[in-house]
Design a protein around this motif. Structure first.
Motif, mmCIF file in Angstrom:
data_model
loop_
_atom_site.group_PDB
_atom_site.id
_atom_site.type_symbol
_atom_site.label_atom_id
_atom_site.label_comp_id
_atom_site.label_asym_id
_atom_site.label_seq_id
_atom_site.Cartn_x
_atom_site.Cartn_y
_atom_site.Cartn_z
ATOM 1 N N VAL A 28 38.448 48.217 57.531
ATOM 2 C CA VAL A 28 38.799 48.090 56.203
ATOM 3 C C VAL A 28 37.852 47.134 55.432
ATOM 4 C CG1 VAL A 28 40.895 47.509 54.623
ATOM 5 C CG2 VAL A 28 41.298 48.619 57.067
ATOM 6 N N HIS A 29 37.486 47.809 54.185
ATOM 7 C CA HIS A 29 36.681 47.030 53.322
ATOM 8 C C HIS A 29 37.420 46.402 52.391
ATOM 9 C CE1 HIS A 29 33.293 48.922 55.538
ATOM 10 N NE2 HIS A 29 33.929 50.086 55.371
ATOM 11 N N GLU A 30 37.156 45.141 52.178
ATOM 12 C CA GLU A 30 38.049 44.328 51.232
ATOM 13 C C GLU A 30 37.735 44.832 49.718
ATOM 14 O OE1 GLU A 30 38.005 40.044 51.448
ATOM 15 O OE2 GLU A 30 39.015 40.006 53.305
ATOM 16 N N ASP A 31 36.609 45.122 49.666
ATOM 17 C CA ASP A 31 36.004 45.569 48.022
ATOM 18 C C ASP A 31 36.472 46.961 47.812
ATOM 19 O OD1 ASP A 31 34.273 46.535 50.184
ATOM 20 O OD2 ASP A 31 32.656 46.647 48.640
ATOM 21 N N GLU A 32 36.725 47.965 48.638
ATOM 22 C CA GLU A 32 37.073 49.184 48.555
ATOM 23 C C GLU A 32 37.983 49.565 49.712
ATOM 24 O OE1 GLU A 32 34.409 52.207 47.068
ATOM 25 O OE2 GLU A 32 32.759 50.693 47.333
ATOM 26 N N PRO A 33 39.190 49.021 49.798
ATOM 27 C CA PRO A 33 39.839 49.624 51.162
ATOM 28 C C PRO A 33 40.754 51.006 50.870
ATOM 29 C CG PRO A 33 41.149 48.230 49.253
ATOM 30 C CD PRO A 33 40.104 48.286 48.875
ATOM 31 N N LEU A 34 40.383 51.859 49.718
ATOM 32 C CA LEU A 34 40.655 53.073 49.796
ATOM 33 C C LEU A 34 39.663 53.957 50.396
ATOM 34 C CD1 LEU A 34 42.089 53.587 46.056
ATOM 35 C CD2 LEU A 34 43.418 53.772 47.982
ATOM 36 N N ARG A 35 38.374 53.190 50.592
ATOM 37 C CA ARG A 35 37.544 53.917 51.174
ATOM 38 C C ARG A 35 36.896 53.299 52.415
ATOM 39 N NH1 ARG A 35 36.135 58.185 48.289
ATOM 40 N NH2 ARG A 35 34.405 58.505 49.304
ATOM 41 N N ALA A 79 52.113 52.642 48.578
ATOM 42 C CA ALA A 79 51.476 51.361 48.098
ATOM 43 C C ALA A 79 50.789 51.487 46.928
ATOM 44 C CB ALA A 79 50.391 51.252 49.449
ATOM 45 N N LYS A 80 50.459 52.387 46.568
ATOM 46 C CA LYS A 80 49.879 52.884 45.297
ATOM 47 C C LYS A 80 50.831 52.448 44.119
ATOM 48 C CE LYS A 80 48.420 57.013 45.795
ATOM 49 N NZ LYS A 80 47.754 58.266 45.452
ATOM 50 N N GLU A 81 52.166 53.082 44.401
ATOM 51 C CA GLU A 81 53.122 52.751 43.349
ATOM 52 C C GLU A 81 53.343 51.199 43.241
ATOM 53 O OE1 GLU A 81 58.012 53.486 42.736
ATOM 54 O OE2 GLU A 81 56.660 54.954 43.522
ATOM 55 N N ARG A 95 54.461 49.066 39.846
ATOM 56 C CA ARG A 95 55.443 47.983 40.202
ATOM 57 C C ARG A 95 54.780 46.649 40.387
ATOM 58 N NH1 ARG A 95 59.946 49.949 44.220
ATOM 59 N NH2 ARG A 95 60.967 48.263 43.418
ATOM 60 N N LYS A 96 53.686 46.377 39.551
ATOM 61 C CA LYS A 96 52.918 45.088 40.067
ATOM 62 C C LYS A 96 53.569 43.962 39.587
ATOM 63 C CE LYS A 96 50.013 45.871 36.112
ATOM 64 N NZ LYS A 96 50.641 47.110 35.641
ATOM 65 N N ASP A 97 54.141 44.007 38.489
ATOM 66 C CA ASP A 97 54.698 42.841 37.778
ATOM 67 C C ASP A 97 55.853 42.261 38.427
ATOM 68 O OD1 ASP A 97 53.144 43.163 35.728
ATOM 69 O OD2 ASP A 97 54.499 44.172 34.526
ATOM 70 N N GLU A 98 56.568 42.927 39.561
ATOM 71 C CA GLU A 98 57.578 42.337 40.413
ATOM 72 C C GLU A 98 57.220 41.238 41.587
ATOM 73 O OE1 GLU A 98 60.044 45.398 41.937
ATOM 74 O OE2 GLU A 98 59.730 46.640 40.377
ATOM 75 N N PHE A 99 55.725 41.157 41.882
ATOM 76 C CA PHE A 99 55.457 40.611 42.885
ATOM 77 C C PHE A 99 54.302 39.609 42.453
ATOM 78 C CE2 PHE A 99 56.658 44.790 44.108
ATOM 79 C CZ PHE A 99 57.691 44.578 44.840
ATOM 80 N N ASP A 100 54.189 38.502 43.373
ATOM 81 C CA ASP A 100 52.983 37.493 43.241
ATOM 82 C C ASP A 100 51.898 38.409 43.184
ATOM 83 O OD1 ASP A 100 51.186 35.426 43.525
ATOM 84 O OD2 ASP A 100 52.679 34.046 44.758
ATOM 85 N N PRO A 101 50.918 38.203 42.113
ATOM 86 C CA PRO A 101 49.468 38.676 42.147
ATOM 87 C C PRO A 101 48.665 38.505 43.555
ATOM 88 C CG PRO A 101 49.930 37.736 40.226
ATOM 89 C CD PRO A 101 51.092 37.390 41.007
ATOM 90 N N ARG A 102 48.821 37.083 43.943
ATOM 91 C CA ARG A 102 48.214 36.849 44.995
ATOM 92 C C ARG A 102 48.548 37.778 46.618
ATOM 93 N NH1 ARG A 102 49.487 31.305 46.369
ATOM 94 N NH2 ARG A 102 51.577 32.340 45.845
ATOM 95 N N LEU A 103 49.724 37.845 46.517
ATOM 96 C CA LEU A 103 50.257 38.563 47.755
ATOM 97 C C LEU A 103 49.659 40.221 47.397
ATOM 98 C CD1 LEU A 103 53.674 37.073 48.312
ATOM 99 C CD2 LEU A 103 51.424 36.441 49.119
ATOM 100 N N LEU A 104 49.828 40.719 46.252
ATOM 101 C CA LEU A 104 49.602 42.092 46.055
ATOM 102 C C LEU A 104 48.044 42.267 46.776
ATOM 103 C CD1 LEU A 104 50.793 42.953 42.699
ATOM 104 C CD2 LEU A 104 51.522 43.899 44.867
ATOM 105 N N LYS A 105 47.364 41.421 46.220
ATOM 106 C CA LYS A 105 45.857 41.405 46.702
ATOM 107 C C LYS A 105 45.860 41.356 48.170
ATOM 108 C CE LYS A 105 41.097 39.484 46.014
ATOM 109 N NZ LYS A 105 40.372 38.689 45.001
ATOM 110 N N LEU A 106 46.455 40.379 48.933
ATOM 111 C CA LEU A 106 46.503 40.282 50.194
ATOM 112 C C LEU A 106 47.081 41.414 50.891
ATOM 113 C CD1 LEU A 106 45.857 38.254 52.492
ATOM 114 C CD2 LEU A 106 48.142 37.280 52.312
ATOM 115 N N PHE A 107 48.074 42.044 50.076
ATOM 116 C CA PHE A 107 48.754 43.264 50.933
ATOM 117 C C PHE A 107 47.763 44.455 50.855
ATOM 118 C CE2 PHE A 107 50.970 47.287 49.594
ATOM 119 C CZ PHE A 107 51.670 47.533 50.583
ATOM 120 N N ILE A 108 47.154 44.599 49.900
ATOM 121 C CA ILE A 108 46.078 45.655 49.866
ATOM 122 C C ILE A 108 44.887 45.299 50.923
ATOM 123 C CG2 ILE A 108 43.964 46.828 48.772
ATOM 124 C CD1 ILE A 108 46.773 47.878 48.046
#
Length: 399
Positions: free
Chosen positions: A347-354, A302-304, A309-322
């Motif tokens: 899972v916290h939307e503002d800090e999903p890593l924490r 997910a981090k990669e 590889r963020k340019d390969e995907f729709d930015p809206r979907l990346l945010k939703l993915f996280i």
């Protein structure tokens, strides 16, 4: 248009390597879209099946000519026999039932049978019912989440290349993403079916090539990259109601800025379902083993995707993915820097890593006798997640 900002790594770090302590807050990576998300209605523009950008320019020796019409004309040598989906809702039993049906169809295509996808229709519908659960309401009370089909899927990583397992994982995570996007259950069922079928074109390619461990020649790569066309061709005789699925299978390897194949489509020219499945397929492929490399951990994959590889995907979907699929999904087991094991309960939307974690096992490997819940956003920023854990690492299994 939404944009993604990435903090530069210090020059003394290995290029391309992303470490947890170096990551900025996920919320800081995204800017809010200038306008609200559009109504999640699938696009209807039909994409013709084209050989464009599939066959390389003539060279010596000339490339192999691909004949797809033969796929529907093969005699029926093997007719898959599948059982009905079990009524039992126990996640493991349900997963095994889904796998048996999906694997039977994939094997049927590989063996040259006449393609029949209809047994997957009830699988797609039941999969949606099993994935779309009101888990968040339970999580907000910080209670342990019972075993679920979604957790069964994300923890059931095959040891070897397995196309049926791959299809179930793609369908399941796509539904999770689509649910967050606002699709109706009917739309989610179509998305699930597309996810289950997205890899059938691979079954028409020699398995020896798919299991090749060394570098591929341009001819071999062109043959493998023909699988979207092959999958769409398999569906071409199944009736007009499947034109949508045919388009999705054809486009799921197209990428947001035109980096994909077979037709170098970009942005809104790519069907919305294909954008969902393309993102999830990339994630699942990275987290499943391949003959030429081992599986990556979900959080590393997910981090990669998000940082490299963020340019390969729709930015809206990346945010939703996280936020929706998450690097550490709701209900998943994780290891902490304290050597404790816990379950993600919020899972916290503002800090999903924490996320918020309920500790199940202490640093000595013993089950916790008292409740201990850590909101990693607030409590001791020295405590962090180091990676995923499995049910087998628990001294006392979850009930």
């Amino acid at each position: 248009m939404a944009t993604i900002m990435v903090m530069k790594e210090p020059e003394n770090k290995t290029k391309g390597r992303v470490r947890f302590r170096d990551l900025p807050s996920i919320g800081a990576l995204f800017e809010e879209p200038e306008e609200d998300l559009p109504s999640p209605k699938p696009q209807t523009k039909k994409q013709s099946i084209s050989y464009t950008n599939i066959i390389p320019l003539p060279e010596e020796p000339p490339p192999v000519k691909l004949r797809f019409a033969e796929l529907r004309e093969l005699p029926e040598r093997v007719k898959p026999e599948v059982d009905s989906i079990p009524d039992e809702e126990e996640p493991k039993v349900l997963y095994e039932g889904f796998y048996k049906v999906t694997n039977s169809i994939y094997q049927g295509v590989a063996d040259g049978s006449i393609f029949n996808f209809t047994p997957l229709l009830p699988v797609a519908e039941e999969l949606v019912t099993s994935v779309v659960r009101p888990e968040e309401a339970v999580a907000e009370r910080k209670e342990l989440l019972p075993p679920s089909f979604y957790r069964e899927v994300i923890s059931s990583i095959p040891e070897h290349l397995d196309w049926a397992a791959h299809a179930i994982h793609v369908a399941t995570l796509s539904v999770k993403l689509g649910d967050g996007f606002g699709y109706s259950k009917e739309e989610l069922a179509k998305l699930a079916l597309a996810g289950l079928l997205h890899g059938v074109g691979m079954m028409t390619i020699p398995r020896s090539l798919l299991e090749e461990e060394g570098p591929l020649s341009s001819e071999q790569r062109s043959l493998i990259e023909s699988h979207p066309i092959r999958g769409a061709e398999l569906l071409s005789g199944a009736g007009p109601e499947l034109e949508l699925l045919q388009t999705v299978l054809l486009q799921e390897h197209e990428r947001h800025q035109g980096q994909g194949y077979p037709n170098k489509l970009s942005g809104k020219d790519i069907h919305e379902f294909a954008r969902f499945i393309g993102l999830i397929d990339t994630f699942v492929s990275m987290t499943h083993p391949r003959p030429w490399r081992p599986a990556r951990s979900p959080h590393e994959a997910a981090k990669e995707i998000v940082y490299i590889r963020k340019d390969e995907f729709d930015p809206r979907l990346l945010k939703l993915f996280i936020n929706r699929v998450s690097i550490f999904p709701l209900g998943s087991l994780v290891k902490l820097t304290t050597n404790e094991i816990g379950q993600v309960v919020v899972v916290h939307e503002d800090e999903p890593l924490r996320p918020t974690v309920k500790i199940l096992q202490d640093h000595n490997g013993e089950p916790r006798s008292k409740d201990k819940v850590l909101d990693l956003r607030r409590k001791n920023h020295l405590i962090a997640i180091t990676g995923s854990a499995s049910d087998g690492e628990l001294a006392q299994p979850l009930k």
